[in-house]
Design a protein around this motif. Structure first.
Motif, PDB file in Angstrom:
ATOM      1  N   GLN A 145       0.832  -1.202   0.000  1.00 36.08           N
ATOM      2  CA  GLN A 145       0.000   0.000   0.000  1.00 36.08           C
ATOM      3  C   GLN A 145       0.869   1.254   0.000  1.00 36.08           C
ATOM      4  O   GLN A 145       0.551   2.253  -0.663  1.00 36.08           O
ATOM      5  CB  GLN A 145      -0.951  -0.039   1.206  1.00 36.08           C
ATOM      6  CG  GLN A 145      -1.972  -1.170   1.081  1.00 36.08           C
ATOM      7  CD  GLN A 145      -2.817  -1.358   2.323  1.00 36.08           C
ATOM      8  OE1 GLN A 145      -3.733  -0.586   2.585  1.00 36.08           O
ATOM      9  NE2 GLN A 145      -2.536  -2.413   3.080  1.00 36.08           N
ATOM     10  N   LYS A 174      -1.472   8.710  -4.198  1.00 39.60           N
ATOM     11  CA  LYS A 174      -2.763   8.537  -3.533  1.00 39.60           C
ATOM     12  C   LYS A 174      -2.582   7.695  -2.271  1.00 39.60           C
ATOM     13  O   LYS A 174      -2.195   6.525  -2.347  1.00 39.60           O
ATOM     14  CB  LYS A 174      -3.756   7.858  -4.484  1.00 39.60           C
ATOM     15  CG  LYS A 174      -4.051   8.695  -5.728  1.00 39.60           C
ATOM     16  CD  LYS A 174      -4.944   7.944  -6.704  1.00 39.60           C
ATOM     17  CE  LYS A 174      -5.219   8.809  -7.940  1.00 39.60           C
ATOM     18  NZ  LYS A 174      -6.049   8.088  -8.943  1.00 39.60           N
ATOM     19  N   THR A 186      -3.067   5.224   0.462  1.00 36.52           N
ATOM     20  CA  THR A 186      -3.749   3.946   0.273  1.00 36.52           C
ATOM     21  C   THR A 186      -3.860   3.203   1.595  1.00 36.52           C
ATOM     22  O   THR A 186      -2.853   2.961   2.271  1.00 36.52           O
ATOM     23  CB  THR A 186      -2.996   3.080  -0.757  1.00 36.52           C
ATOM     24  OG1 THR A 186      -2.862   3.811  -1.984  1.00 36.52           O
ATOM     25  CG2 THR A 186      -3.722   1.775  -1.012  1.00 36.52           C
ATOM     26  N   LEU A 203     -10.322   5.356   1.144  1.00 35.90           N
ATOM     27  CA  LEU A 203      -9.299   5.358   2.178  1.00 35.90           C
ATOM     28  C   LEU A 203     -10.029   4.982   3.461  1.00 35.90           C
ATOM     29  O   LEU A 203     -10.879   5.733   3.946  1.00 35.90           O
ATOM     30  CB  LEU A 203      -8.681   6.755   2.269  1.00 35.90           C
ATOM     31  CG  LEU A 203      -7.450   6.955   3.132  1.00 35.90           C
ATOM     32  CD1 LEU A 203      -6.258   6.176   2.588  1.00 35.90           C
ATOM     33  CD2 LEU A 203      -7.118   8.445   3.207  1.00 35.90           C
ATOM     34  N   LEU A 223      -6.526   3.138   8.488  1.00 34.60           N
ATOM     35  CA  LEU A 223      -5.593   4.222   8.822  1.00 34.60           C
ATOM     36  C   LEU A 223      -5.122   4.091  10.266  1.00 34.60           C
ATOM     37  O   LEU A 223      -3.916   4.138  10.555  1.00 34.60           O
ATOM     38  CB  LEU A 223      -6.271   5.577   8.629  1.00 34.60           C
ATOM     39  CG  LEU A 223      -6.696   6.006   7.231  1.00 34.60           C
ATOM     40  CD1 LEU A 223      -7.522   7.293   7.308  1.00 34.60           C
ATOM     41  CD2 LEU A 223      -5.481   6.211   6.337  1.00 34.60           C
ATOM     42  N   LEU A 263      -0.597   7.877   7.553  1.00 33.08           N
ATOM     43  CA  LEU A 263      -1.956   7.352   7.651  1.00 33.08           C
ATOM     44  C   LEU A 263      -2.684   7.955   8.851  1.00 33.08           C
ATOM     45  O   LEU A 263      -3.834   8.395   8.738  1.00 33.08           O
ATOM     46  CB  LEU A 263      -1.927   5.821   7.760  1.00 33.08           C
ATOM     47  CG  LEU A 263      -1.343   5.056   6.562  1.00 33.08           C
ATOM     48  CD1 LEU A 263      -1.395   3.555   6.818  1.00 33.08           C
ATOM     49  CD2 LEU A 263      -2.085   5.399   5.267  1.00 33.08           C
ATOM     50  N   GLU A 317     -11.499   7.834  -2.975  1.00 30.20           N
ATOM     51  CA  GLU A 317     -10.276   8.228  -3.656  1.00 30.20           C
ATOM     52  C   GLU A 317     -10.558   9.039  -4.915  1.00 30.20           C
ATOM     53  O   GLU A 317      -9.818   9.981  -5.243  1.00 30.20           O
ATOM     54  CB  GLU A 317      -9.469   6.972  -4.030  1.00 30.20           C
ATOM     55  CG  GLU A 317      -8.146   7.266  -4.689  1.00 30.20           C
ATOM     56  CD  GLU A 317      -7.348   6.011  -4.970  1.00 30.20           C
ATOM     57  OE1 GLU A 317      -6.696   5.515  -4.025  1.00 30.20           O
ATOM     58  OE2 GLU A 317      -7.373   5.526  -6.131  1.00 30.20           O
TER      59      GLU A 317
END
Length: 461
Positions: free
Chosen positions: A325, A334, A336, A377, A382, A397, A416
């Protein structure tokens, strides 16, 4: 004489705890055989070299963050927000919690996440002992009364107001739609925590498990669920794929089920590159197994880490999933963090994977339709990765969490494609967040329960 009478009266509870102790010792024995981080010698080194070398991970990738720390102000804010979801969505009549904000339905998985969230909130001092006791007593009482699918195991969904068996659209289904061994395993984790940390609830847990036909959740060492197709008859199916299968197997093993095949990380393994990082995944392809997906997701590894503790087998697997990721972020710009999640729009639920079948970064609906435009996301991901590991990417994150926080819980994530928030509020997201934050303070849930860590805040952790 009074002591002897008390001892005899308690003998069934002592036997239950003794059984759990033996199971935990066996699990620890297996972990010693397969290796633990920072240890060496004998068979452990073989396993360590096997996964570390097979996955070809960079050296010193993502050290585990030390536990035993106090929450930051931001983390305290996340914890209070997460608990507010449960304050708003608990049904007074049953004590069950809505899986999705305002939607009176739940699953055993979501109820397991609620119980872990409740225990986490107590451990963090957000909920006091009296309130936790009241909630635990009520929800366990409702679990004792659930009508069972085919008289054997809990149905896949229930109405939180009435305890009726329902389908996923919350329509009454007195004939049930089937049971999920993985969902049973999920609720087995808080049952084990309760038996060790809150033995006063052991009688209720025993009554629930004795009533359920747990033996129907396993067959030939593997997980077994059921579905009810249009033909009307329940069909038994092997359940689980790499990641979730082993996580669920460990929990069911602690409940006494013979699930050696499900717990075996080498049984169906295949390695494929994703962004240059080899990822271990299940070689059983959906097209060869009635469409059962084999997606690699973050959630089972996060739950492994915060509940069982990562070892020499699961630690490199978790690191590889996170590193892929990170590599996607470096390639695309981006951020991830993928998992399975509810959505605030149709189709209402997606799997967002590292790899599924032969397709990296596949996003799809439960019935297998492409949903690439709905990649999110994931908030629980996260926080899960950011709390488990040190490093620049885990820290990035965590820095993305604050915009998900509301007065009624944390949103499930952020789309996203256009950067808009996925404003659905769920029990699973908020329950996992609370148990992860409690892990930050107290360490892994099941080893912590076994070692009887001293209390900090409200609970006996």
């Amino acid at each position: 004489m009074n002591f002897m009478r008390g001892l005899l009266a308690a003998r069934s509870h002592l036997a239950f705890l003794l059984g759990l102790a033996i199971a935990l010792l066996i699990v620890q024995g297996v972990r010693r055989m397969t290796g633990e981080p920072g240890t060496g010698g004998g068979e452990r080194e073989v396993a360590v070299r096997g996964f570390e070398q097979e996955l070809k991970l960079p050296d010193k990738l993502y050290p585990l963050r030390p536990t035993g720390a106090q929450l930051t102000e931001a983390e305290q804010r996340w914890a209070r927000s997460a608990w507010s979801y449960f304050e708003k969505n608990t049904q007074p009549a049953t004590g069950l919690v809505n899986s999705v904000d305002g939607y009176p339905s739940t699953t055993l998985w979501d109820t397991g996440s609620y119980l872990m969230g409740l225990l986490g909130a107590e451990a963090l001092g957000i909920v006091n002992r009296a309130e936790a006791d009241r909630r635990l007593t009520q929800v366990l009482g409702s679990l004792e009364k659930l009508p069972l699918c085919d008289g054997k195991l809990p149905n896949k969904a229930y109405n939180t107001l009435t305890l009726e068996m329902v389908d996923y659209a919350n329509n009454p289904r007195p004939d049930c739609i089937g049971w999920s061994a993985i969902d049973v395993a999920r609720i087995g984790v808080p049952f084990n925590v309760l038996a060790w940390e809150r033995p006063e609830f052991t009688p209720q847990v025993r009554r629930i498990l004795t009533r359920w036909g747990l033996q129907h959740a396993a067959a030939n060492g593997a997980l077994q669920g059921t579905d009810r197709p249009k033909s009307g008859q329940l069909v038994r199916v092997q359940e689980g794929r790499f990641g979730y299968e082993q996580y669920a197997g460990k929990s069911l093993f602690l409940l006494g089920l013979p699930v050696g095949v499900a717990m075996d990380y080498k049984a169906f393994i295949e390695l494929s590159p994703v962004e240059g990082q080899l990822i271990a995944h299940d070689r059983r392809k959906p097209e060869e197994h009635e469409g059962t997906h084999n997606a690699v997701l973050s959630e089972p590894y996060i739950l492994e880490g915060v509940e069982f503790g990562l070892d020499a087998v699961t630690l490199p697997l978790a690191r590889s999933v996170l590193y892929a990721q990170q590599k996607r972020f470096e390639k695309t710009g981006k951020l991830t963090a993928v998992s399975e999640d509810q959505l605030d729009r149709d189709p209402r639920f997606i799997y967002s994977s590292v790899i599924s079948g032969d397709k990296p970064w596949a996003v799809f609906t439960p019935d297998g339709r492409d949903a690439e435009n709905l990649r999110i996301l994931s908030t629980k991901t996260l926080i899960g990765w950011g709390v488990l590991f040190d490093g620049n990417y885990p820290a990035q994150l965590l820095a993305a969490v604050d915009e998900m926080v509301t007065d009624s819980g944390l949103y499930a994530g952020k789309y996203e494609q256009d950067g808009s928030l996925n404003r659905v509020l769920t029990a699973n997201t908020n329950g996992i967040i609370l148990e992860v934050l409690a892990y930050r303070v107290h360490g892994p849930w099941l080893p912590g329960a076994r070692q009887q860590r001293p209390a900090t805040g409200g609970a006996g952790r």
